[in-house]
Design a protein around this motif. Sequence first.
Motif, PDB file in Angstrom:
ATOM      1  N   ASP A 253       0.824  -1.213   0.000  1.00 18.43           N
ATOM      2  CA  ASP A 253       0.000   0.000   0.000  1.00 18.43           C
ATOM      3  C   ASP A 253       0.855   1.258   0.000  1.00 18.43           C
ATOM      4  O   ASP A 253       0.329   2.358  -0.151  1.00 18.43           O
ATOM      5  CB  ASP A 253      -0.894   0.045   1.252  1.00 18.43           C
ATOM      6  CG  ASP A 253      -1.874  -1.094   1.281  1.00 18.43           C
ATOM      7  OD1 ASP A 253      -2.343  -1.480   0.192  1.00 18.43           O
ATOM      8  OD2 ASP A 253      -2.156  -1.611   2.372  1.00 18.43           O
ATOM      9  N   LEU A 255       4.408   3.523  -1.151  1.00 17.56           N
ATOM     10  CA  LEU A 255       5.452   3.672  -2.145  1.00 17.56           C
ATOM     11  C   LEU A 255       6.294   4.879  -1.773  1.00 17.56           C
ATOM     12  O   LEU A 255       5.851   5.757  -1.029  1.00 17.56           O
ATOM     13  CB  LEU A 255       4.860   3.808  -3.550  1.00 17.56           C
ATOM     14  CG  LEU A 255       4.063   5.059  -3.889  1.00 17.56           C
ATOM     15  CD1 LEU A 255       4.993   6.109  -4.494  1.00 17.56           C
ATOM     16  CD2 LEU A 255       2.976   4.720  -4.884  1.00 17.56           C
ATOM     17  N   TYR A 262       4.454   7.527   0.585  1.00 20.65           N
ATOM     18  CA  TYR A 262       3.037   7.770   0.352  1.00 20.65           C
ATOM     19  C   TYR A 262       2.256   6.477   0.503  1.00 20.65           C
ATOM     20  O   TYR A 262       2.797   5.395   0.280  1.00 20.65           O
ATOM     21  CB  TYR A 262       2.802   8.271  -1.072  1.00 20.65           C
ATOM     22  CG  TYR A 262       3.469   9.586  -1.396  1.00 20.65           C
ATOM     23  CD1 TYR A 262       2.823  10.786  -1.120  1.00 20.65           C
ATOM     24  CD2 TYR A 262       4.722   9.621  -1.997  1.00 20.65           C
ATOM     25  CE1 TYR A 262       3.424  12.001  -1.429  1.00 20.65           C
ATOM     26  CE2 TYR A 262       5.336  10.823  -2.303  1.00 20.65           C
ATOM     27  CZ  TYR A 262       4.678  12.015  -2.022  1.00 20.65           C
ATOM     28  OH  TYR A 262       5.265  13.206  -2.323  1.00 20.65           O
ATOM     29  N   MET A 263       0.960   6.614   0.830  1.00 15.03           N
ATOM     30  CA  MET A 263       0.106   5.435   0.708  1.00 15.03           C
ATOM     31  C   MET A 263      -0.890   5.655  -0.420  1.00 15.03           C
ATOM     32  O   MET A 263      -1.286   6.778  -0.706  1.00 15.03           O
ATOM     33  CB  MET A 263      -0.601   5.114   2.021  1.00 15.03           C
ATOM     34  CG  MET A 263      -1.563   6.147   2.547  1.00 15.03           C
ATOM     35  SD  MET A 263      -2.314   5.484   4.063  1.00 15.03           S
ATOM     36  CE  MET A 263      -3.167   6.937   4.668  1.00 15.03           C
ATOM     37  N   ARG A 264      -1.224   4.548  -1.058  1.00 13.80           N
ATOM     38  CA  ARG A 264      -2.137   4.630  -2.197  1.00 13.80           C
ATOM     39  C   ARG A 264      -3.569   4.595  -1.684  1.00 13.80           C
ATOM     40  O   ARG A 264      -3.997   3.603  -1.110  1.00 13.80           O
ATOM     41  CB  ARG A 264      -1.964   3.426  -3.119  1.00 13.80           C
ATOM     42  CG  ARG A 264      -0.577   3.232  -3.652  1.00 13.80           C
ATOM     43  CD  ARG A 264      -0.505   1.869  -4.318  1.00 13.80           C
ATOM     44  NE  ARG A 264       0.850   1.361  -4.330  1.00 13.80           N
ATOM     45  CZ  ARG A 264       1.635   1.396  -5.411  1.00 13.80           C
ATOM     46  NH1 ARG A 264       1.171   1.877  -6.542  1.00 13.80           N
ATOM     47  NH2 ARG A 264       2.863   0.930  -5.342  1.00 13.80           N
ATOM     48  N   THR A 265      -4.302   5.666  -1.900  1.00 14.16           N
ATOM     49  CA  THR A 265      -5.702   5.675  -1.482  1.00 14.16           C
ATOM     50  C   THR A 265      -6.570   5.941  -2.705  1.00 14.16           C
ATOM     51  O   THR A 265      -6.074   6.288  -3.775  1.00 14.16           O
ATOM     52  CB  THR A 265      -5.994   6.776  -0.440  1.00 14.16           C
ATOM     53  OG1 THR A 265      -6.094   8.032  -1.117  1.00 14.16           O
ATOM     54  CG2 THR A 265      -4.898   6.861   0.608  1.00 14.16           C
ATOM     55  N   THR A 266      -7.861   5.769  -2.498  1.00 21.93           N
ATOM     56  CA  THR A 266      -8.791   6.000  -3.609  1.00 21.93           C
ATOM     57  C   THR A 266      -8.820   7.467  -4.003  1.00 21.93           C
ATOM     58  O   THR A 266      -9.267   7.806  -5.085  1.00 21.93           O
ATOM     59  CB  THR A 266     -10.200   5.555  -3.210  1.00 21.93           C
ATOM     60  OG1 THR A 266     -10.537   6.178  -1.972  1.00 21.93           O
ATOM     61  CG2 THR A 266     -10.270   4.052  -3.047  1.00 21.93           C
ATOM     62  N   GLY A 268      -6.093   9.194  -4.317  1.00 21.64           N
ATOM     63  CA  GLY A 268      -4.745   9.505  -4.788  1.00 21.64           C
ATOM     64  C   GLY A 268      -3.714   9.191  -3.723  1.00 21.64           C
ATOM     65  O   GLY A 268      -4.001   8.490  -2.757  1.00 21.64           O
ATOM     66  N   LEU A 269      -2.508   9.731  -3.876  1.00 17.68           N
ATOM     67  CA  LEU A 269      -1.453   9.420  -2.910  1.00 17.68           C
ATOM     68  C   LEU A 269      -1.581  10.319  -1.690  1.00 17.68           C
ATOM     69  O   LEU A 269      -1.889  11.502  -1.798  1.00 17.68           O
ATOM     70  CB  LEU A 269      -0.081   9.642  -3.554  1.00 17.68           C
ATOM     71  CG  LEU A 269       0.259   8.716  -4.711  1.00 17.68           C
ATOM     72  CD1 LEU A 269       1.674   8.976  -5.185  1.00 17.68           C
ATOM     73  CD2 LEU A 269       0.091   7.262  -4.315  1.00 17.68           C
TER      74      LEU A 269
END
Lengths: 476, 321
Positions: A253, A255, A262-266, A268-269
């Motif tokens: 999750d 990067l 960052y975390m990948r969320t719906t 965006g980052l």
Amino acid sequence: MFTRYQLDGAYDEMFKPDATPRTHYERLYQRLLRLPPDELTRREQAAELSFLQQGITFTVYGSEEGTERIIPHDLLPRIVTGNEWDTIERGLAQRITALNLFLKDIYHEARCLAAGVLPRELIYTCRHFRREMRGVNVPRDIYISVVGTDLIRLPDGRFAVLEDNLRVPSGVSYMLANRQVMRHVFPLMFRNYGVRPIDHYGQALLQTLRALAPSQRPNPTIVLLTPGVFNSAYYEHTFLARQMGIELVEGRDLLVHDQVVYMRTTAGLQRVDVIYRRVDDDFLDPLAFRADSTLGVAGLFNAYRAGNVALANAIGTGVADDKALYAYVPAIIRYFLDEEPILPNVETFLLTDETQRQYVLEHLDELVVKAVGESGGYGMLIGPHSTRAEQEEFRARIMEQPRNYIAQPTLALSRAPCFIDGQIEPRHIDLRPYILYSGEAKLVPGGLTRVALTRGSLVVNSSQGGGSKDTWVVDP
Amino acid sequence: MLSRVADSLYWMSRYLERVEHSARLIDANVVLALDQAPAFAEQRWARLLASLHATAPEGASDARSITDALTFDRSNRASIITSLGAARDNARQVREQISSEMWEQLNRLFLQVSQIGIEDIWNIQPHAFFRSVKEGAHLFQGLTDATMNQGEGWHFMELGRFIERASATAALLDAQFAHYNRTEDEEERPQAMNQYLDWVGFLKSRTAFEAYCQVYTADLQPERIAEFLLLNPEFPHSLRFAAGRINRALQAIVRVTNSRRSGQAERLTGRLRATLEYAQIDEILSGNIRAYLAEMQEQCAQIHSTIHEVYFAPPLAAVLN
């Protein structure tokens, strides 16, 4: 009720040597005498059901359908007096403060090595020493935010430190769950006893993590990094994330871009500022550490070194909970704080030392031998309970790699009353309080009391058939 | 919400919709076979396979083998047990996001199906079994609506469920009309009775028989049936209804995520909804209905891949700037 209860040489938590109950156990004792045995059995079932329904389970490795079991739980609380607790609290605060200074020193000037407080090779031969961390400044010089230290009670009634867990200590969710369940099962006793509350742990942990965030990030994003659903402590990870209201993430999750995590969320980052990681050093970053790790985040170490993200605990803290280094902790406390240790260590033989090794090899049937890098009760020889063949096996291993082992006298851990098959019997226990460190040490009054449920056994680890019970710190 | 979590919720819900759809389809077929001549039954199994995008197991085309393959065969990607297992795996990933009741129900349903085989149900009560699977899926849906916060995660579940439903309905209609048109052309129209039973079975496989009768009476006309399953605004298994829900769920997600990249997804779901809202059955039938249904399935696939790209696995270049 107490017909099968016999006292022996070990310290008994409930009874004085003359078989009368200690003052702080008096009320529990009287209550137990008055309760019909079926009533206790009924409450035990209620407690078990409560654990199951809340899903307080740990995953058993190696079973295909992901079997989840409840951790064995004992119904009777373990009671510690406020006075005893205050000593524990001061002792652990002292110890953790010193170990944190030690870690900073080891990864910077290494003054304590120059001063001869402990031998240089002890550090450089330690598997958990991270060369990559030398010269790295960690936020506010805090290396160990979350610690679980195992204490035992010696036959004379004093508490002593058995080992420190400075990497990713687990079990705190059981401490909280035990309390929740006990309040449902024994509401009346709580009213009478004046038990100090522990429910603010989640909040305290969140504050500890927040203390690591860079000051220019007023609303830091804090996440809990879990190895994933197949980890045996996954329940605890979900529990703590929920208690703190933070996101539970896996390596995939996250990067790293331009040394920022960052975390990948719906949406965006989203930038991540603090990671409470429940993943071992080795697996954190395939670029810096084990390349085959799929649990970590590529580039995390660079972001960490650049000061763009904080980790709790820091990388490389395992050097300070190495079991061979343990023997030097009293010296470390004296050196860094110029104070006498409040909590004693257990006598420890270092097998790299010729004379000590000789003594240990001659007394393998009396001593406990432990592998320095292991935890969870693995890689252990308990002399009095071992066979000749096992002793010979350990002898060979010690001769081959003396640095990998230490030995300690077989200690009679203190015993506490447990409800077993409709009767009350004594079982050996230890105590793991959880210390939060954010420049100063903070403890919630309690901890995880682990129980060796097998009669006579000294091994309390849950992976080895141990259970747990609620721990009450009471004020008279 | 984490992309991975949204992805898992979406697929958990999609797989469960697939389970329910397959169970209903197989059940209707098995029951119907009791009343029909074997030749018709065989044709209908072929249609069923086509609508599920599945093929018959090698060397076997009898009802029992096909039912087995579509229900218990773990190596078959279209089987009920495969979909249930996939739904459960996704649920495990997001155990802390869904309610305990939901997890327990899904787990129970999975264990129930995984512990039996075709020999346990075929000669006794296949209908009872498939009904219990359907009910298990419905119970999960009910628990979802009753126990889960209807926030972003819930909307992703709605999205998965209705995208699956829309494309399954379109695929089913397509298979049915492919067959109907062919028998029409070749002028070998089967006896009226078999034909009638066929349409009854078709409606029942969409739990639409009673709902259809309420609107159009028991006079089964293919045109009316097509209209009902494509364009009825109130029937929960119609394409138009599903398109409305897809659009609604997406709009809710757009509001929460406030994403700049959602334009394409909004356009696609809005178009699908509008197409169906303003369509007339005569126009559709006067053209090529199969091409129309293929287009509908294509639009569902596009919506899926757009959502995947915007919310679940955006290309790095898109999210970094």
